[in-house]
Design a protein around this motif. Structure first.
Motif, PDB file in Angstrom:
ATOM      1  N   LYS A 231       0.791  -1.205   0.091  1.00  0.00           N
ATOM      2  CA  LYS A 231       0.016  -0.032   0.005  1.00  0.00           C
ATOM      3  C   LYS A 231       0.996   1.241  -0.156  1.00  0.00           C
ATOM      4  O   LYS A 231       0.524   2.303  -0.668  1.00  0.00           O
ATOM      5  CB  LYS A 231      -0.941   0.006   1.250  1.00  0.00           C
ATOM      6  CG  LYS A 231      -1.905  -0.969   1.270  1.00  0.00           C
ATOM      7  CD  LYS A 231      -2.652  -1.159   2.451  1.00  0.00           C
ATOM      8  CE  LYS A 231      -3.782  -2.321   2.280  1.00  0.00           C
ATOM      9  NZ  LYS A 231      -4.614  -2.479   3.671  1.00  0.00           N
ATOM     10  N   ILE A 232       1.954   1.191   0.714  1.00  0.00           N
ATOM     11  CA  ILE A 232       2.949   2.474   0.772  1.00  0.00           C
ATOM     12  C   ILE A 232       3.543   2.406  -0.627  1.00  0.00           C
ATOM     13  O   ILE A 232       3.647   3.660  -1.203  1.00  0.00           O
ATOM     14  CB  ILE A 232       3.948   2.217   1.957  1.00  0.00           C
ATOM     15  CG1 ILE A 232       3.321   2.190   3.181  1.00  0.00           C
ATOM     16  CG2 ILE A 232       5.110   3.175   1.887  1.00  0.00           C
ATOM     17  CD1 ILE A 232       4.338   1.877   4.246  1.00  0.00           C
ATOM     18  N   ALA A 233       3.997   1.373  -1.377  1.00  0.00           N
ATOM     19  CA  ALA A 233       4.535   1.503  -2.738  1.00  0.00           C
ATOM     20  C   ALA A 233       3.416   2.219  -3.505  1.00  0.00           C
ATOM     21  O   ALA A 233       3.962   2.836  -4.521  1.00  0.00           O
ATOM     22  CB  ALA A 233       4.871   0.187  -3.115  1.00  0.00           C
ATOM     23  N   GLY A 235       1.638   4.619  -2.992  1.00  0.00           N
ATOM     24  CA  GLY A 235       1.524   6.213  -2.963  1.00  0.00           C
ATOM     25  C   GLY A 235       0.908   6.532  -1.378  1.00  0.00           C
ATOM     26  O   GLY A 235       1.153   7.543  -1.220  1.00  0.00           O
ATOM     27  N   ASN A 236       0.523   5.639  -0.692  1.00  0.00           N
ATOM     28  CA  ASN A 236      -0.013   5.823   0.691  1.00  0.00           C
ATOM     29  C   ASN A 236       1.119   6.036   1.616  1.00  0.00           C
ATOM     30  O   ASN A 236       1.319   4.907   2.642  1.00  0.00           O
ATOM     31  CB  ASN A 236      -1.227   5.074   1.124  1.00  0.00           C
ATOM     32  CG  ASN A 236      -1.744   5.584   2.379  1.00  0.00           C
ATOM     33  OD1 ASN A 236      -1.567   6.495   3.068  1.00  0.00           O
ATOM     34  ND2 ASN A 236      -2.875   4.694   3.006  1.00  0.00           N
ATOM     35  N   TYR A 237       2.107   7.190   1.693  1.00  0.00           N
ATOM     36  CA  TYR A 237       3.001   7.335   2.621  1.00  0.00           C
ATOM     37  C   TYR A 237       2.889   7.721   4.027  1.00  0.00           C
ATOM     38  O   TYR A 237       3.773   7.584   4.910  1.00  0.00           O
ATOM     39  CB  TYR A 237       3.902   8.473   1.865  1.00  0.00           C
ATOM     40  CG  TYR A 237       4.353   8.084   0.657  1.00  0.00           C
ATOM     41  CD1 TYR A 237       5.057   7.051   0.183  1.00  0.00           C
ATOM     42  CD2 TYR A 237       3.822   9.030  -0.519  1.00  0.00           C
ATOM     43  CE1 TYR A 237       5.531   6.772  -1.182  1.00  0.00           C
ATOM     44  CE2 TYR A 237       4.228   8.661  -1.972  1.00  0.00           C
ATOM     45  CZ  TYR A 237       5.241   7.633  -2.165  1.00  0.00           C
ATOM     46  OH  TYR A 237       5.615   7.263  -3.420  1.00  0.00           O
ATOM     47  N   THR A 238       1.453   7.544   4.420  1.00  0.00           N
ATOM     48  CA  THR A 238       1.519   8.123   5.686  1.00  0.00           C
ATOM     49  C   THR A 238       1.213   6.655   6.596  1.00  0.00           C
ATOM     50  O   THR A 238       1.079   6.756   7.778  1.00  0.00           O
ATOM     51  CB  THR A 238      -0.116   8.826   5.820  1.00  0.00           C
ATOM     52  OG1 THR A 238      -1.166   8.138   5.442  1.00  0.00           O
ATOM     53  CG2 THR A 238       0.052  10.086   5.082  1.00  0.00           C
ATOM     54  N   LEU A 239       1.146   5.692   5.774  1.00  0.00           N
ATOM     55  CA  LEU A 239       0.830   4.312   6.776  1.00  0.00           C
ATOM     56  C   LEU A 239       2.208   3.824   7.353  1.00  0.00           C
ATOM     57  O   LEU A 239       3.391   4.094   6.903  1.00  0.00           O
ATOM     58  CB  LEU A 239       0.685   3.127   5.760  1.00  0.00           C
ATOM     59  CG  LEU A 239      -0.912   3.278   5.138  1.00  0.00           C
ATOM     60  CD1 LEU A 239      -1.080   2.102   4.136  1.00  0.00           C
ATOM     61  CD2 LEU A 239      -1.846   3.149   6.004  1.00  0.00           C
TER      62      LEU A 239
END
Length: 501
Positions: A231-233, A235-239
């Motif tokens: 999920k981070i890859a 684009g969700n860098y807040t996780l």
């Protein structure tokens, strides 16, 4: 599609690799233990069979054997005390075959009937072969051993009417070669092999299932880390990877990944801020460059439209264009200075320049006096050195005093002084001018920042880059700059460097 393909190949997963290695380890250990047990059992059974054959020879009457071997009596055709399938060949002391015995007469119903003739040939061929394993044409394995046969007798004498024992003698009367079928031993070993294979298969299957169940929970944090990383890859860098009980290696990996994500998030935020600052910088620089260029173009158009312009107007236009040209040059030099300082940061961390403050004033005072007009400059400088280049120190002092002159009224006072203590070295520039509005203080070191209306640019003032250059130089050399200001009372800029620099 790629993730589904990875899940489809369970052997490529961590659980699959651990299971395969467990199975290989169990198989190797079981194989080694099986070989050891098989060899131990085989030796034990062979030793027992040898002892049994030797005991069967002991069942013969030695005197009777002596008579048979001496041809005083004929060999019988069978001997009931022998075990089934056992064949015994008797030899004289000079190793000549004298006769062969079995348990019963050879007949077609006896499963070893055809074996007697085979062993007759083997005994005749290998007369005294000891501890050998032979295989018959029917595929039955036999043990063959050779045992010497002794006749024991005692010598006695009559002393005073009593018999007394003088000596005991052992006389070799011949040899016995026994062959016994190993069918029962083979059956035991075969049964043991079957048990071993079944138990090994059971251990592999049960061990694999138990290992899969046992590894499932400890590896769940890794699975969740993989899902969150996906999920981070995306684009969700807040996780972030949540904290949960896990092995020390997984805990360390989670901590490192979270630190990496924090660093990445800060880098992205810094990059975004840098892009915004660059956009503002380009806009402000374009505005600052456009104003003098527009002014110069306007004067040139006026001069071109009126070729016969009078001398006074021409001189005024030339002076105005010269002022704007100087302004362009100063702005360009400031931009180049900022660009040089930005590139210079971190390039030479070992460089530690030192410059004495009082040494730069002989070159700097003539330039400052032309700007002061009716203002007073009070210099209170001790013999103190700062960790900057001479040119950098001149630019710091010039920019701070030039900034103070712009916002200090005529007959005002500007003071520059140095201080030192055990912890830091200070360079302070103070004025009694109009001061800086409280809302402007956090932004005065930004490029092209002009502040409130009370500090708007006056004629001949700079483009808002002087304080930005000072901040860049001080930050580059490991120092800090603070500012204190009260509107209507004045402003103090304090630069300090640690004493160990």
């Amino acid at each position: 599609m790629e993730e589904a393909g990875v899940k489809a190949h369970w052997k490529d997963s961590l659980t699959g690799k651990l299971l395969v290695r467990l199975w290989l380890s169990l198989l190797l250990v079981s194989l080694i233990m099986g070989i050891i047990q098989y060899q131990a059992l085989n030796q034990f059974l062979m030793k027992g069979e040898t002892q049994d054959l030797q005991a069967q020879i002991g069942s013969f009457d030695v005197n009777q054997l002596n008579l048979w071997l001496g041809h005083e009596q004929l060999f019988p055709k069978a001997w009931p005390s022998l075990s089934t399938g056992v064949v015994v060949g008797f030899f004289s002391p000079d190793k000549k075959l004298k006769g062969i015995l079995t348990r019963q007469e050879v007949n077609t119903k006896n499963p070893y009937a055809l074996e007697k003739s085979f062993f007759q040939k083997q005994i005749e061929k290998n007369s005294l072969r000891t501890n050998a394993i032979l295989t018959s044409p029917k595929g039955i394995r036999y043990m063959v051993i050779s045992v010497p046969i002794y006749l024991n007798y005692e010598t006695t004498a009559n002393v005073t009417g009593q018999n007394s024992k003088l000596a005991s003698n052992n006389t070799l009367i011949g040899y016995a070669v026994l062959s016994a079928p190993l069918t029962q031993i083979n059956n035991i070993l075969y049964h043991q092999l079957q048990v071993f294979l079944v138990s090994t298969l059971f251990i592999l299957v049960l061990g694999g299932l138990l290992t899969f169940y046992i590894l499932k929970k400890p590896l769940q944090p890794l699975s969740r880390m993989s899902d969150i990383s996906g999920k981070i890859a995306a684009g969700n860098y807040t996780l972030r990877i949540p904290h949960e009980p896990a092995a020390s290696e997984i805990t360390h990996l989670r901590s490192v990944l979270n630190q990496m994500l924090e660093t990445l998030n800060r880098s992205l935020a810094t990059e975004t801020e840098a892009k915004e600052q660059m956009a503002r910088f380009i806009g402000d620089a374009s505005h600052e460059l456009r104003t003098p260029l527009t002014s110069i173009r306007g004067f040139l158009e006026i001069l071109l439209r009126n070729p016969e312009t009078d001398t006074e107007t021409l001189t005024s236009a030339h002076k105005s264009m010269l002022v704007e040209t100087e302004r362009l040059i100063n702005l360009t030099e400031d931009l180049l200075t900022l660009n040089r300082l930005t590139k210079h940061i971190g390039q030479d961390p070992q460089a530690k320049p030192e410059t004495f403050v009082q040494n730069i004033f002989p070159e700097l005072l003539p330039l400052l006096k032309s700007l002061l007009e009716y203002r007073t400059l009070d210099i209170q400088v001790d013999e103190i050195s700062l960790p900057v280049e001479p040119g950098e120190l001149k630019q710091i002092i010039y920019n701070l005093i030039h900034n103070a002159i712009q916002h200090t009224p005529v007959n005002g006072k500007i003071t520059i002084k140095t201080e030192t203590n055990d912890k830091a070295k200070f360079l302070c520039v103070t004025d009694n001018g109009e001061g800086i509005a409280l809302q402007d203080l956090p932004y005065i070191f930004e490029r092209f920042y002009r502040g409130s209306r009370s500090r708007e640019r006056k004629a001949g003032s700079g483009a808002g880059l002087g304080l930005a250059i000072v901040w860049e130089i001080v930050n580059l050399r490991g120092g800090m700059i603070d500012v204190e200001s009260k509107q209507g009372e004045g402003t103090t800029f304090a630069i300090h460097f640690p004493s160990d620099l």
